[in-house]
Design a protein around this motif. Structure first.
Motif, short mmCIF file in Angstrom:
data_model
loop_
_atom_site.label_atom_id
_atom_site.label_comp_id
_atom_site.label_asym_id
_atom_site.label_seq_id
_atom_site.Cartn_x
_atom_site.Cartn_y
_atom_site.Cartn_z
N ALA A 1 -5.15 6.18 4.82
CA ALA A 1 -4.88 7.71 4.95
C ALA A 1 -6.11 8.46 5.09
CB ALA A 1 -3.62 8.20 4.21
N SER A 2 -7.18 7.94 4.61
CA SER A 2 -8.46 8.71 4.62
C SER A 2 -9.59 8.44 5.93
CB SER A 2 -9.27 8.50 3.36
OG SER A 2 -8.58 9.12 2.41
N GLY A 3 -9.13 7.46 6.70
CA GLY A 3 -9.95 7.11 7.61
C GLY A 3 -10.20 5.68 7.97
N SER A 4 -11.47 5.27 8.39
CA SER A 4 -11.54 3.82 8.41
C SER A 4 -13.15 3.56 7.95
CB SER A 4 -11.75 3.26 9.87
OG SER A 4 -12.65 4.16 10.50
N ALA B 1 -4.15 10.63 -0.36
CA ALA B 1 -5.36 10.19 -0.05
C ALA B 1 -5.35 8.83 0.56
CB ALA B 1 -6.44 10.62 -0.87
N PHE B 2 -4.66 7.85 -0.25
CA PHE B 2 -4.66 6.42 0.19
C PHE B 2 -3.74 6.11 1.16
CE2 PHE B 2 -5.89 5.76 -4.62
CZ PHE B 2 -7.13 6.14 -4.58
N PHE B 3 -2.49 6.61 0.93
CA PHE B 3 -1.26 6.08 1.67
C PHE B 3 -0.80 7.14 2.75
CE2 PHE B 3 -1.08 4.06 -2.85
CZ PHE B 3 -1.94 2.96 -2.53
N GLY B 4 -1.01 8.35 2.57
CA GLY B 4 -0.35 9.46 3.06
C GLY B 4 0.79 10.08 2.21
N ARG C 1 0.70 -1.05 -0.06
CA ARG C 1 0.06 0.08 0.03
C ARG C 1 1.00 1.25 0.00
NH1 ARG C 1 -5.13 -1.63 3.90
NH2 ARG C 1 -5.74 -3.62 2.66
N ARG C 2 1.34 1.57 -1.25
CA ARG C 2 2.22 2.72 -1.48
C ARG C 2 2.12 3.05 -2.86
NH1 ARG C 2 8.39 0.40 -1.27
NH2 ARG C 2 8.23 -1.31 -2.78
N GLY C 3 2.62 4.41 -3.22
CA GLY C 3 2.45 4.89 -4.44
C GLY C 3 3.96 5.39 -5.07
#
Length: 729
Positions: free
Chosen positions: A550-553, A332-335, A307-309
């Protein structure tokens, strides 16, 4: 090199050799990164709040915050205005279980920037899908029957209503559109098109979205298939100067005039098409089969990417910042800390990245400093979702097309030409599928701020499976179903991903949509009840997990395991309700009784409104019967005489009151000749009953020790037999 000369020739996109670009990167700003507010969130469940955070920017002068709900078409009033030195904003006006979309705008002394988040604290699970139509190229259908059937099964397990149409290889573009419209009429839930193979490609427009004069003309436009009510014409554009034959657009040639969508698209579209890709050693069928193998493994949790970009923009245009699509999404996905700026091909060859972005001066088969079709044919890139951008290859129907080639490499499953226009992917953070984001991006006008170039262009397209989500989970296993004593018992094997238990859904076999009957169920056995005889039910069991990013749960659900059963036990039913007609001439009035079948004894009986059955005025009432499993049924009846006592008249014998609590009175209407009086209980067992004679023609039967339910008094009076039902309260 030809592609470098071409780029300089038209003076529109400056393409440099990789070595000088690397040196330039060390000296220059990364304008795509500067044009992106690299935002993420922290959530607090104890005191519900969402903390928006972003990377600091030295040139920032002001931040503005907006918030809206998912379906809102505008951002509404300003949420906050902050100084340029601020790096966070705390939103305390949030509710657990509700999703919120945020826009963070940065004013700066050099260039403005925007960031978008779709955030929640324990956002709701997406428990069901719409309908998806598989448009399958007739040339490849027979060779891919196993792969297609597995795909259909995967989609169905995930909650999609799956439709299929095989498109003849000689079909025209309008004929394919008619097939889609017909399927939409059959199923209004149709929202997604998945084109498999080389179904005829629509062409439209008279534009060069990549800025090259020799590329002005018609581009591939699957968006035509997605537009159900727009007006598309072929009577005005007359351009025969385009460099590629397919781009030439003449009046009446079957290529549409519109370069920009005439109205909002209604359908999501994705295409997997390996036609005319000779750079690969594998043929079209082998590439399709390979694609659907990895598609199945990813969506069932067997392939997992880190989970990274990784993002690389070799253009670095200050006024457009093509890679904003990649930076914003990955943040937004990973920080921000898990979003790197690095070499595209090297990164994906040496490591796993769930998302990637690469932009560079392009030609039909590659992008400078990114990769080529020939590399894709031999590389095994370790990614799932990717964006590519550069000249020419956004015209994706070309031979050996670079964008289509990405789907043949490694574990890559989707690709889009993101830059003109920019793409908005933030909703995938909370479990949405990529087709949702692609449609949002294609229809976007000014709601999400990107470069205006290419906005609402007919060329915007998704290569790959439009139904994919970012976070597939391992499903449950070994689902078994059996009918036991009026109940349906479901048993299944655990999923290691089921941190929040299981989602249980049910539908009748003739229904298209599953209904949820239990959420976050903690156990591996579930008992269902109150089902209809001779009806086949399908059950779907999914693992549930509280996904955090990185956008919550949000509550994530796996693909389901599905099985069915046909119910054999009779339904709980009130067969009849008996009331004494007012013309019978008895001063006591009307007596109430009921005949019940099916269900599981014992039964309880109530009059809706918790009314006393012995004190019913004339009127219409509802009898409610509940069995031992909690199943209920009800039936209306009419009382035609105002009374507080009721009796059942079986010609020559009367019993009352009905329903009974402590005792029944039995009254032979002629002389007393009662004999062989017996009690029949709710499961049909007979037993002797004692009748205490209280007067010449009246007897009493004590019933206070009976369990609530439906019973029968059976016997004879002289030579006349009687069977009279009664209800024990």
């Amino acid at each position: 090199m030809q592609f470098i000369t071409r780029g300089f020739k038209f003076g529109l996109w400056v393409i440099v050799v990789v070595a000088s670009l690397r040196n330039n990167e060390m000296r220059a700003q990364n304008w795509s990164l500067k044009g992106s507010v690299m935002a993420s969130v922290e959530i607090n469940e104890t005191k519900p709040s969402i903390l928006l955070k972003w990377s600091p920017e030295t040139t920032a002068t002001k931040y503005t915050i907006y918030r809206k709900l998912k379906d809102a078409k505008a951002w509404g009033s300003l949420k906050a205005t902050l100084a340029g030195t601020e790096v966070s904003y705390l939103d305390t006006t949030v509710q657990i279980g509700q999703t919120y979309e945020y826009r963070i705008t940065r004013a700066a002394s050099d260039i403005p920037a925007n960031g978008y988040l779709y955030a929640a604290i324990k956002g709701p699970a997406i428990e069901s899908k719409n309908a998806v139509l598989l448009l399958i190229d007739s040339r490849i259908q027979d060779s891919l029957i196993t792969s297609i059937n597995r795909l259909k099964n995967d989609l169905y397990n995930e909650g999609w209503d799956v439709m299929q149409v095989v498109v003849d290889k000689n079909a025209t573009v309008p004929q394919v559109k008619d097939l889609i419209l017909n399927q939409k009429a059959l199923n209004p839930k149709l929202k997604t098109l998945f084109i498999i193979g080389h179904v005829i490609v629509p062409y439209a427009g008279n534009d060069a979205y990549d800025g090259h004069p020799d590329h002005i003309g018609a581009w591939p436009a699957d968006s035509y298939y997605a537009d159900l009510d727009g007006t598309w014409t072929d009577d005005s554009v007359d351009n025969t100067d385009a460099g590629r034959t397919e781009n030439k657009n003449s009046i009446g040639d079957g290529k549409f005039d519109q370069a920009y969508i005439p109205s909002d698209l209604e359908l999501e579209v994705g295409r997997v098409d390996f036609f005319n890709m000779p750079a690969f050693l594998k043929n079209e069928i082998q590439l399709l089969r390979q694609y659907f193998d990895k598609d199945h493994k990813f969506r069932t949790g067997q392939i997992k990417a880190r989970r990274r970009g990784v993002v690389l923009d070799n253009f670095n245009f200050q006024n457009e910042g093509f890679a904003q699509s990649g930076y914003r999404a990955c943040s937004a996905f990973f920080g921000p800390d898990s979003t790197s700026t690095a070499d595209y091909r090297t990164s994906l060859l040496n490591g796993s990245y769930l998302w990637s972005y690469g932009a560079g001066g392009g030609w039909y088969e590659g992008a400078g400093g990114i990769s080529t079709t020939q590399n894709m044919a031999v590389d095994s890139l370790q990614g799932i979702f990717t964006f590519l951008f550069g000249s020419y290859f956004g015209d994706w129907d070309s031979p050996n097309n670079f964008m289509r080639s990405a789907l043949g490499s490694g574990t890559i499953l989707t690709c889009a030409w993101a830059g003109r226009p920019g793409w908005q992917m933030q909703h995938m953070a909370m479990g949405e599928h990529i087709g949702f984001s692609s449609l949002l991006s294609q229809n976007n006008n000014t709601l999400y701020i990107n470069s205006p170039n290419g906005r609402r262009g007919v060329h915007a397209a998704l290569m790959g499976d439009p139904t994919l989500v970012m976070y597939p989970m391992l499903p449950v296993s070994n689902l078994t179903i059996k009918e036991v004593a009026g109940l349906v018992e479901l048993n299944w094997g655990a999923s290691t991903d089921a941190s929040e238990g299981y989602l249980i859904q049910r539908k009748k076999s003739n229904e298209s949509t599953f209904q949820t009957i239990a959420r976050n169920f903690n156990g591996l056995t579930y008992l269902d009840k109150c089902l209809n005889k001779d009806t086949t039910y399908e059950y779907r069991i999914c693992a549930t997990k509280l996904e955090k990013n990185a956008s919550g749960s949000f509550y994530n659900v796996s693909a389901g395991l599905i099985s069915s059963i046909k119910i054999t036990r009779p339904d709980l039913a009130i067969d009849s309700i008996m009331t004494k007609d007012e013309n019978a001439g008895f001063n006591q009035g009307k007596f109430l009784g009921a005949q019940v079948s099916g269900g599981t004894a014992p039964f309880t009986y109530t009059i809706k409104g918790n009314l006393d059955p012995n004190k019913l005025s004339a009127g219409t009432y509802t009898l409610i019967v509940e069995d031992a499993n909690g199943c209920k049924t009800e039936k209306e009846f009419i009382i035609r005489l105002n009374t507080s006592n009721h009796e059942i008249n079986i010609d020559h014998v009367i019993i009352y009151p009905q329903p009974a609590d402590d005792f029944l009175y039995i009254n032979p209407k002629s002389k007393w000749e009662l004999n062989e009086v017996r009690l029949i209980n709710p499961i049909g067992t007979e037993s002797n009953v004692k009748v205490e004679r209280t007067s010449q023609n009246l007897g009493r039967i004590f019933v206070q020790n009976l369990k609530p339910g439906w019973y029968m008094i059976k016997g004879s009076n002289g030579n006349k037999h009687f069977e009279i039902p009664f209800i024990k309260l």
